[in-house]
Write a protein that holds these residues in place. Structure first.
Motif, PDB file in Angstrom:
ATOM      1  N   UNK A 224       2.240  -3.143  -3.796  1.00 21.75           N
ATOM      2  CA  UNK A 224       3.097  -3.625  -2.722  1.00 21.75           C
ATOM      3  C   UNK A 224       4.436  -2.906  -2.805  1.00 21.75           C
ATOM      4  N   UNK A 225       4.776  -2.181  -1.762  1.00 20.77           N
ATOM      5  CA  UNK A 225       6.043  -1.452  -1.762  1.00 20.77           C
ATOM      6  C   UNK A 225       7.162  -2.383  -1.308  1.00 20.77           C
ATOM      7  N   UNK A 226       8.145  -2.542  -2.170  1.00 19.33           N
ATOM      8  CA  UNK A 226       9.250  -3.440  -1.822  1.00 19.33           C
ATOM      9  C   UNK A 226      10.243  -2.740  -0.900  1.00 19.33           C
TER      10      UNK A 226
ATOM     11  N   UNK B  28       4.319  -4.522  -7.824  1.00 18.69           N
ATOM     12  CA  UNK B  28       5.466  -4.304  -6.941  1.00 18.69           C
ATOM     13  C   UNK B  28       6.234  -3.073  -7.366  1.00 18.69           C
ATOM     14  N   UNK B  29       6.759  -2.375  -6.392  1.00 19.74           N
ATOM     15  CA  UNK B  29       7.540  -1.186  -6.711  1.00 19.74           C
ATOM     16  C   UNK B  29       7.796  -0.382  -5.449  1.00 19.74           C
ATOM     17  N   UNK B  30       7.986   0.910  -5.641  1.00 23.86           N
ATOM     18  CA  UNK B  30       8.276   1.772  -4.493  1.00 23.86           C
ATOM     19  C   UNK B  30       7.159   2.775  -4.275  1.00 23.86           C
ATOM     20  N   UNK B  31       6.746   2.903  -3.035  1.00 22.31           N
ATOM     21  CA  UNK B  31       5.687   3.850  -2.727  1.00 22.31           C
ATOM     22  C   UNK B  31       6.272   5.265  -2.699  1.00 22.31           C
TER      23      UNK B  31
END
Lengths: 143, 143
Positions: free
Chosen positions: B97-99, B135-138
DNA sequence: CTGCTTTTGATTATCATTTTCAATTTATCG
DNA sequence: CGATAAATTGAAAATGATAATCAAAAGCAG
């Protein structure tokens, strides 16, 4: 490390112009002395034991402060009660959640973590945190 | 595939001796026409638009039936409202899931699944389902 | 249709959480 | 020290989501 958290909260409180009160100290102590996921009701009962006269409203209010301060996190189960868990440095987010009795068993598995890293890398994704929840019935509820 | 779900619900209903009613049909249609996570209130409003006179209680009751029937799943957000999302056949429960942009990348990893089974077994736990969210950044949002 | 059971909608109840507000406590400043 | 202003508290009431109740209506087997 309990002292660390108290300091963290004091720092947060100072920054927001919050005052230091007997009630908040007590609730913080009680919260820090708990494990697992506590409901407000449970916390309230424990608080009453050591600081009689503290109202529920104060417990509710104070827990929200802890969340703001980054000490606690709300956990929503399916029993209509909000629970609070500690936010720990280097904590793990892997849980077996029993849908029968709402018990939560925490676990950690290094292999799973490593596999997650690999998967993320494969997608060019930078991991910030994760949550793994396995739902089912615990040993007690199966019988 | 909407028809598949209708059939699935009818089969479930038949098995439980439930009767077929205009209200349930309508609520099922409306639910199947939604995306994302709908709250009971939102659903109720949409249902009223096509079947005026349907009560909230019926919407609540019917959504619980959908959960029982395996068509829907309760999702608890932090706004005090229970929401419902679709349960899809062959759905993956593992997400990056990109935050940053809210993108969701699905993945599947057999090794992780097997490790989950082992962990569950070790605790006498019977798995019914699971959810893994990283969770993190794509890749796009990192640059 | 008939009779029996399920379902419904309106209303009421429940229960967790929030708000209100007057009284109290805390921090600040002279 | 006080005095003062602002934050905090506890009790009670309000809120809001969901569940339970129950009489009336609707579905279904014979």
């Amino acid at each position: 490390m309990i002292q660390d958290k108290k300091n963290a909260f004091n720092k947060f409180a100072a920054g927001k112009g919050l005052r230091s009160t007997r009630q908040r100290d007590c609730i913080l102590n009680v919260f820090l002395s708990t494990h697992q996921h506590v409901s407000v009701e449970e916390l309230y009962l424990k608080v009453k034991a050591c600081c009689p006269g503290v109202g529920q409203a104060t417990v509710y209010r104070t827990l929200k402060l802890f969340v703001e301060a980054g000490l606690a996190r709300e956990v929503l189960l399916h029993d209509g009660q909000t629970r609070y868990e500690h936010v720990q440095a280097g904590e793990h987010h892997d849980h077996l959640v029993c849908t029968g009795c709402n018990a939560i068993i925490e676990f950690e598995n290094e292999t799973i973590e490593k596999l997650q890293d690999q998967i993320a890398e494969r997608h060019g994704f930078m991991i910030r945190s994760h949550k793994l929840e396995i739902y089912g019935l615990c040993a007690d509820c199966r019988s």
